[in-house]
Design a protein around this motif. Structure first.
Motif, short mmCIF file in Angstrom:
data_model
loop_
_atom_site.label_atom_id
_atom_site.label_comp_id
_atom_site.label_asym_id
_atom_site.label_seq_id
_atom_site.Cartn_x
_atom_site.Cartn_y
_atom_site.Cartn_z
N ASP A 150 0.82 -1.21 0.00
CA ASP A 150 0.00 0.00 0.00
C ASP A 150 0.86 1.26 0.00
O ASP A 150 0.55 2.23 -0.69
N GLN A 151 1.98 1.25 0.72
CA GLN A 151 2.88 2.41 0.71
C GLN A 151 3.53 2.57 -0.66
O GLN A 151 3.64 3.68 -1.18
N LYS A 208 -2.27 10.26 2.66
CA LYS A 208 -1.22 11.13 3.21
C LYS A 208 -0.38 10.38 4.23
O LYS A 208 0.85 10.50 4.24
N GLN A 209 -1.02 9.61 5.07
CA GLN A 209 -0.30 8.85 6.09
C GLN A 209 0.59 7.77 5.47
O GLN A 209 1.73 7.56 5.89
N LEU A 210 0.08 7.07 4.47
CA LEU A 210 0.87 6.05 3.80
C LEU A 210 2.09 6.65 3.11
O LEU A 210 3.19 6.09 3.16
N GLY A 226 -9.18 3.37 -3.33
CA GLY A 226 -10.31 3.09 -2.45
C GLY A 226 -10.01 3.41 -1.00
O GLY A 226 -10.48 2.72 -0.09
N LYS A 227 -9.22 4.44 -0.77
CA LYS A 227 -8.84 4.85 0.58
C LYS A 227 -9.25 6.30 0.80
O LYS A 227 -9.55 7.02 -0.15
N ASP A 278 2.22 11.45 -10.64
CA ASP A 278 1.89 12.84 -10.33
C ASP A 278 0.40 13.05 -10.09
O ASP A 278 -0.18 14.04 -10.52
N LEU A 279 -0.24 12.09 -9.41
CA LEU A 279 -1.64 12.23 -9.07
C LEU A 279 -1.78 12.98 -7.76
O LEU A 279 -0.90 12.91 -6.90
N GLY A 280 -2.88 13.67 -7.61
CA GLY A 280 -3.16 14.37 -6.36
C GLY A 280 -3.62 13.40 -5.29
O GLY A 280 -3.87 12.22 -5.54
N VAL A 281 -3.76 13.91 -4.07
CA VAL A 281 -4.19 13.08 -2.95
C VAL A 281 -5.58 12.51 -3.21
O VAL A 281 -5.82 11.32 -3.01
#
Length: 109
Positions: free
Chosen positions: A52-53, A82-84, A75-76, A64-67
């Protein structure tokens, strides 16, 4: 009108910008990132991270995708993305600061 004339006398001639003539331009950052992954073995480094990280880093840095876009694709929640990303970067930073090799040493038979 008088002020406009005064300003023009101090500024000089203006030249229009032509991007095709600008030698400072470079290729896309995605192409550059992919080239670095292939040449520097970064893929091996990313493979050391949990899936996942690794997915988050690839989508955020390479693609270069946004959050929000990354969160939707995986699916998060945006907070989880951000945390990952933070955890992945901290893991890589710790390995560099500890002097550990980022990629495992090749196995010789």
């Amino acid at each position: 009108m008088v002020d406009d004339r005064r300003r023009q006398s101090h500024r000089g001639d203006t030249v229009s910008y032509e991007d095709w003539h600008d030698d400072r331009s470079t290729g896309s950052s995605e192409d550059e990132a992919i080239g670095r992954i292939e040449s520097a073995g970064v893929r091996d480094v990313l493979d050391q991270l949990p899936a996942d990280q690794r997915d988050v880093l690839l989508m955020r840095v390479v693609a270069d995708l946004g959050v929000e876009e990354t969160a939707t694709a995986l699916g998060k929640s945006p907070g989880a993305v951000k945390q990952l990303q933070r955890r992945a970067l901290l893991t890589l930073r710790a390995r560099v600061q500890d002097g550990l090799p980022l990629a495992p040493a090749p196995v010789t038979p």
